[in-house]
Write an enzyme that holds these catalytic residues in place. Structure first.
Site, PDB file in Angstrom:
ATOM      1  N   TRP A 207       0.837  -1.210   0.000  1.00 46.54           N
ATOM      2  CA  TRP A 207       0.000   0.000   0.000  1.00 46.54           C
ATOM      3  C   TRP A 207       0.864   1.249   0.000  1.00 46.54           C
ATOM      4  CZ3 TRP A 207      -4.466  -0.637  -1.861  1.00 46.54           C
ATOM      5  CH2 TRP A 207      -5.246  -1.761  -1.574  1.00 46.54           C
TER       6      TRP A 207
ATOM      7  N   ASP B  79      -1.216   6.786   6.495  1.00 44.00           N
ATOM      8  CA  ASP B  79      -2.283   5.885   6.074  1.00 44.00           C
ATOM      9  C   ASP B  79      -2.489   4.898   7.220  1.00 44.00           C
ATOM     10  OD1 ASP B  79      -3.915   3.954   5.000  1.00 44.00           O
ATOM     11  OD2 ASP B  79      -2.637   3.504   3.264  1.00 44.00           O
TER      12      ASP B  79
ATOM     13  N   LYS C 127     -11.882  -1.510   7.175  1.00 41.85           N
ATOM     14  CA  LYS C 127     -11.124  -2.491   7.951  1.00 41.85           C
ATOM     15  C   LYS C 127     -11.488  -2.418   9.430  1.00 41.85           C
ATOM     16  CE  LYS C 127      -8.256  -2.860   4.210  1.00 41.85           C
ATOM     17  NZ  LYS C 127      -7.526  -2.016   3.277  1.00 41.85           N
TER      18      LYS C 127
HETATM   19  C1  PLP Z   1      -7.059  -1.475   2.242  1.00 42.81           C
HETATM   20  C2  PLP Z   1      -5.994  -0.473   2.305  1.00 42.81           C
HETATM   21  C3  PLP Z   1      -5.919   0.588   1.387  1.00 42.81           C
HETATM   22  C4  PLP Z   1      -6.882   0.735   0.244  1.00 42.81           C
HETATM   23  O1  PLP Z   1      -8.122   1.149   0.726  1.00 42.81           O
HETATM   24  P1  PLP Z   1      -9.339   1.502  -0.243  1.00 42.81           P
HETATM   25  O2  PLP Z   1     -10.306   2.076   0.721  1.00 42.81           O
HETATM   26  O3  PLP Z   1      -9.771   0.229  -0.884  1.00 42.81           O
HETATM   27  O4  PLP Z   1      -8.877   2.483  -1.242  1.00 42.81           O
HETATM   28  C5  PLP Z   1      -4.903   1.511   1.535  1.00 42.81           C
HETATM   29  N1  PLP Z   1      -4.019   1.414   2.520  1.00 42.81           N
HETATM   30  C6  PLP Z   1      -4.050   0.407   3.427  1.00 42.81           C
HETATM   31  C7  PLP Z   1      -3.022   0.350   4.497  1.00 42.81           C
HETATM   32  C8  PLP Z   1      -5.021  -0.568   3.337  1.00 42.81           C
HETATM   33  O5  PLP Z   1      -5.066  -1.555   4.224  1.00 42.81           O
END
Ligand code: PLP
Length: 363
Positions: free
Chosen positions: A105, A175, A199
């Protein structure tokens, strides 16, 4: 099985939600108490929805002790859109941004940022297969960087930052999609935090953004309006129609976290759950954790078995036993048990028992 029976859901995301949240949403799905309409049927400009949004924001502020000079936004486009919005808004002309590359990511965030402006990779653990988080002394930070971007929990590789890096004057941007509100977070150390909700916070389609107010001045008018943090902040995330249902569920989830005793309480539960699973992984050597021990994630527990044949069998048999979603991401292989806030501890116990029994039969 009866349609109301729930299995153990180890999915990395969209992921398990707290049962009390789902039950409340079910009770009130057709008619919000005192409203006579579903939350999905009311105007986002109604007092009912504005109260609901503002309550969610206040609950987040209370839950995470968010300082008064931070704005809490509920946006759309997932964490992936933040990969673009962060540099579009914060990467000031003439400056560059530092990124720390700790996984798939983070790498995606870097690729998007490079489309917007100059990017410096301040550290990467790619050559170690992303099995660890870099140490402070490995960071090559750029003086005067517009910001420093990290990924607090690497969902695919099963690693997490145990302590935040020291980045000097530059705003730290994170993030936090897969570990937001899994434990206490010192918001004041960040310039901007973002997380796709699916998540640990709610359903897909809402992205939580917490931004330090002074950084809003970097958002220029020439940006597309929906990609401008300042516009969203000035309109309390109601510039256009937000994901009203998603915000409602996120609000219930935050309330649920507060009712448990807040972030210190959920942190203790998460530590206990992860410790049980890692102890089983380390018990004999049959299972092998893929992340280096000091970087192990409390949210996504990744491990391998002695052969790919056994891994296939493990997936098949665990699924049949009501332990769903354990197949690892193809980039890492093996297994991944995602045990977010809402994942019940008895599900971890069930997995540990299954692992013992599987090893007894195949070890
Ligand atoms: C799942 C995830 C993403 C992507 O998320 P979306 O909402 O599908 O764009 C980005 N960064 C991390 C750390 C993730 O776990």
């Amino acid at each position: 099985m009866p349609t109301t029976t729930r299995i153990y859901n180890f999915s990395a995301g969209p992921a398990v939600l707290p049962l009390p949240v789902l039950e409340e949403a079910q009770r009130h799905l057709v008619s919000l108490p005192g409203v006579g309409m579903s939350v999905m049927e009311i105007s986002h400009r109604s007092k009912t929805f504005e109260d609901l949004l503002n309550t969610a924001i206040e609950d987040i502020r209370a839950l995470a002790d968010v300082p008064a000079n931070y704005r809490i936004l509920m946006l759309q486009g997932g964490a992936t859109l933040q990969f673009s919005m962060v540099p579009m808004n914060l990467l000031t002309p003439g400056a560059s941004a530092d990124y720390i590359d700790t996984g798939s990511w983070a790498d995606k965030a870097i690729k998007e940022a490079k489309k917007v402006g100059p990017v410096n990779i301040a550290a990467t653990t790619k050559t170690d297969g992303y099995t660890r988080i870099p140490r402070q002394e490995e960071l090559r930070l750029t003086p005067g960087a517009a910001y420093v971007h990290i990924t607090t929990n690497n969902t695919i590789e099963g690693t997490e930052w145990k302590t935040l890096p020291e980045v000097g004057e530059a705003p730290l941007v994170a993030d936090t999609s897969s570990d937001m509100f899994s434990g206490p977070i010192d918001v004041g150390r960040f310039g901007l935090i973002y997380a796709g909700a699916q998540k640990n916070l709610g359903p897909s389609g809402v992205t939580l953004v917490i931004i330090r107010e002074d950084l809003l001045a970097r958002s220029v008018d020439s940006l597309p309006v929906m990609l401008n943090y300042r516009v969203h902040a000035e309109n309390n995330s109601l510039y256009n129609t937000p994901n009203t249902f998603g915000i409602y569920i996120l609000g219930l989830t935050v309330k649920w976290l507060r009712s448990l005793g807040g972030l210190p309480a959920i942190a203790r539960i998460n530590q206990r759950k992860a410790a049980k699973l890692y102890a089983e992984i380390d018990r004999t050597g049959f299972y092998r954790g893929t992340a280096q021990k000091e970087s192990r994630s409390l949210m996504n527990v990744t491990f391998r078995l002695p052969s790919e044949e056994l891994e296939k069998l493990f997936v098949k048999e665990s699924t049949a036993a009501g332990l769903d979603g354990l197949k690892g991401h193809r980039a890492v292989g093996g297994m991944r048990a995602s045990i977010y806030n809402a994942f019940p501890e008895d599900g971890v116990d069930a997995l540990v028992e299954f692992m013992r029994e599987f090893e007894r039969r195949h070890g």
